[in-house]
Scaffold this active site. Structure first.
Site, PDB file in Angstrom:
ATOM      1  N   ARG A   1     102.740  10.303 156.935  1.00  0.00           N
ATOM      2  CA  ARG A   1     104.327  10.505 158.561  1.00  0.00           C
ATOM      3  C   ARG A   1     103.581   9.164 160.196  1.00  0.00           C
ATOM      4  NH1 ARG A   1     107.950  15.259 156.241  1.00  0.00           N
ATOM      5  NH2 ARG A   1     109.198  13.879 154.754  1.00  0.00           N
TER       6      ARG A   1
ATOM      7  N   GLY B   1     113.972  14.865 150.646  1.00  0.00           N
ATOM      8  CA  GLY B   1     116.032  15.267 150.353  1.00  0.00           C
ATOM      9  C   GLY B   1     116.506  14.002 151.291  1.00  0.00           C
TER      10      GLY B   1
ATOM     11  N   GLY C   1     108.874  15.425 146.936  1.00  0.00           N
ATOM     12  CA  GLY C   1     107.787  16.019 147.271  1.00  0.00           C
ATOM     13  C   GLY C   1     106.755  15.923 146.547  1.00  0.00           C
TER      14      GLY C   1
ATOM     15  N   LYS D   1     115.054  21.615 140.859  1.00  0.00           N
ATOM     16  CA  LYS D   1     116.008  21.703 141.024  1.00  0.00           C
ATOM     17  C   LYS D   1     116.914  21.341 140.559  1.00  0.00           C
ATOM     18  CE  LYS D   1     113.426  20.006 144.719  1.00  0.00           C
ATOM     19  NZ  LYS D   1     113.685  18.811 145.598  1.00  0.00           N
TER      20      LYS D   1
HETATM   21  P1  ADP Z   1     110.453  16.249 144.082  1.00  0.00           P
HETATM   22  O1  ADP Z   1     109.662  17.529 144.364  1.00  0.00           O
HETATM   23  O2  ADP Z   1     109.677  15.098 143.370  1.00  0.00           O
HETATM   24  O3  ADP Z   1     112.059  16.058 144.103  1.00  0.00           O
HETATM   25  P2  ADP Z   1     110.876  19.021 142.141  1.00  0.00           P
HETATM   26  O4  ADP Z   1     110.836  19.980 143.410  1.00  0.00           O
HETATM   27  O5  ADP Z   1     112.852  19.149 141.462  1.00  0.00           O
HETATM   28  O6  ADP Z   1     110.644  17.526 142.202  1.00  0.00           O
HETATM   29  O7  ADP Z   1     110.653  19.689 141.020  1.00  0.00           O
HETATM   30  C1  ADP Z   1     109.234  19.586 140.500  1.00  0.00           C
HETATM   31  C2  ADP Z   1     108.442  21.192 140.176  1.00  0.00           C
HETATM   32  O8  ADP Z   1     108.977  21.188 138.884  1.00  0.00           O
HETATM   33  C3  ADP Z   1     107.223  21.306 139.954  1.00  0.00           C
HETATM   34  O9  ADP Z   1     106.830  22.232 140.671  1.00  0.00           O
HETATM   35  C4  ADP Z   1     107.068  21.321 138.475  1.00  0.00           C
HETATM   36  O10 ADP Z   1     105.868  22.130 137.736  1.00  0.00           O
HETATM   37  C5  ADP Z   1     108.261  21.757 138.270  1.00  0.00           C
HETATM   38  N1  ADP Z   1     108.922  22.085 136.631  1.00  0.00           N
HETATM   39  C6  ADP Z   1     108.654  20.400 136.253  1.00  0.00           C
HETATM   40  N2  ADP Z   1     109.314  20.315 134.671  1.00  0.00           N
HETATM   41  C7  ADP Z   1     109.643  21.885 134.507  1.00  0.00           C
HETATM   42  C8  ADP Z   1     109.637  23.243 133.791  1.00  0.00           C
HETATM   43  N3  ADP Z   1     109.744  22.067 132.004  1.00  0.00           N
HETATM   44  N4  ADP Z   1     110.145  24.519 134.045  1.00  0.00           N
HETATM   45  C9  ADP Z   1     109.315  25.230 135.046  1.00  0.00           C
HETATM   46  N5  ADP Z   1     109.127  24.031 136.212  1.00  0.00           N
HETATM   47  C10 ADP Z   1     109.229  22.979 135.222  1.00  0.00           C
HETATM   48 MG    MG Z   2     110.259  19.621 145.067  1.00  0.00          MG
END
Ligand code: ADP
Ligand code: MG
Length: 397
Positions: free
Chosen positions: A41, A374, A351, A198
């Protein structure tokens, strides 16, 4: 999106000798000793600052750092480590100024860093009195902080209302352009991959995207909710059973447009959640009551990668499996490599998505990597970001 751009003001010669206030996003991760552990950043903020300095402006830069208590400055809230790093990058000293809302001493050709803006009373609630004071410090307000564009705070919204001139810095402008290219005027077919953990937020994203995209690929916890909606067993997997009806609504919305949400045909499961949990690949119908689905299976991953080949535009948010554990990382790696190999305009954000991109070293192959976690998600949800909305309003007169 119609906003005034700082680069245009520079070209018009409207910046020389002016007082320029840049809201950057310098909210970097630090270790316990306060050292910056990742400086993306800070590096990303340099082009706007250089642009202002080269144009002969008197430059003030601020950012938030962490979640300080307003009106109660603590040493840990200080931007001092950022000032040092910024100084190294700019090749000049960057003085740090405390208690700056009543006036800032800075000459044309110089730059100062204004201490953590979230320490100022009224920043979070966007107090108009604070916003007016900050606006009075400058001739030109430049918002270059996409990462906080989804929040209407003093330095992201209020100051833009009252400043003589309010515009987008180069980083913010690049985000606006990339998002426009992917969502407003995409080259078809437009494919979106929405995955991760999420579940509830991402279902909102899917609902918004289901109106726009030609292919909707789901993975992670989201995919599990879709498996439930399809009447398939998911054992103990992460999912949100309350949201099954919403998942069905997404499937219906896509079906109404002649498109489908391809759900996994095979998955990788384990009995426990851990890096060394033995991984088993199985057809999706065979998931047992004590199984955790932790990745999409190889057949599914290969089929999705094949689909991505024909995309004109790809939007990616969320790893399709627990990619942090090698045994459950293959699905995410396959998708990542398919995006890297694709000719499509690709945009990725989030993230953990960025962590996956770094893990597979495909930074250069993704057309645009969004810096806002976000904020990027809110754009995908179809929301208007307040910080952009006010810049548009100002541009409209
Ligand atoms: P981002 O930060 O890119 O928006 P998220 O925070 O929503 O993504 O999700 C990322 C997390 O989701 C990772 O830490 C990954 O381990 C977890 N994840 C992905 N698939 C699964 C699953 N089937 N069960 C549990 N956790 C998962
Ligand atoms: Mg995340």
């Amino acid at each position: 999106m119609n906003v005034l751009r700082f680069s245009d003001l520079v070209q018009q010669g409207a910046v020389r000798g002016r007082r320029v206030f840049i809201r950057a996003d310098l909210n970097v991760p630090q270790d316990d000793a306060g050292h910056i552990t990742e400086d993306t950043r800070v590096r990303a903020s340099v082009p706007a600052i250089r642009m202002a300095l080269d144009a002969g402006a008197a430059v003030m830069v601020t950012s938030h750092l962490g979640r300080p208590t307003e009106g109660a400055f603590q040493p840990a809230d200080s931007l001092a480590p950022v000032a040092r790093r910024l100084g190294e990058l700019l090749g000049r000293e960057v003085p740090l100024v405390r208690d700056w809302t009543d006036g800032v001493d800075v000459a044309p050709g110089d730059v100062v860093l204004l201490e953590n803006c979230r320490v100022n009373q009224g920043e979070k609630k966007n107090d108009p009195a604070l916003a007016r004071k900050m606006a009075a410090l400058c001739d030109i307000f430049v918002n270059d902080a996409f990462g906080t564009a989804h929040r209407a705070e003093g330095t992201t919204y209020g100051i833009a209302e009252y400043a003589k001139v309010a515009c987008a810095g180069p980083l913010l402008a690049a985000e606006i352009d990339a998002i426009g290219k992917a969502l407003a005027n995409p080259k078809r077919p437009l494919a979106a991959i929405v995955a991760g953990s999420k579940v509830s937020t991402k279902l909102t994203i899917l609902r918004a995207l289901s109106e726009k995209v030609d292919q909707l690929i789901v993975g992670g916890g989201i995919a599990n909710t879709f498996l439930l909606a399809a009447g398939l067993p998911i054992g103990k997997s992460l999912a949100e059973p309350d949201l099954v009806d919403q998942a069905k609504a997404v499937i219906d919305a896509m079906a109404a447009r002649g498109a489908a949400v391809p759900i996994p045909t095979d998955v990788v499961v384990a009995k426990t959640f851990g890096a060394d949990a033995p991984a088993t690949v199985k057809p999706v119908a065979d998931v047992a009551a004590d199984d955790l689905i932790l990745d999409i299976g190889p057949e599914t991953a290969a089929r999705l990668a094949e689909q991505l080949k024909s995309a004109g535009t790809i939007v990616w948010n969320g790893p399709v499996g627990v990619f942090e554990f090698d045994a459950f990382s293959h699905g995410t790696e396959t998708i990542a490599r398919a995006i890297a190999a694709s000719e499509a305009f690709s945009i990725a954000g989030g993230g953990d998505t960025l962590a996956a991109i770094a893990k597979y070293g495909i930074e250069r192959e993704v057309s645009y990597i969004s810096t806002g976690g976000g904020a990027f998600l809110e754009v995908l949800e179809g929301k208007t970001l307040p910080a952009l909305e006010i810049l548009e309003k100002r541009a409209a007169g």
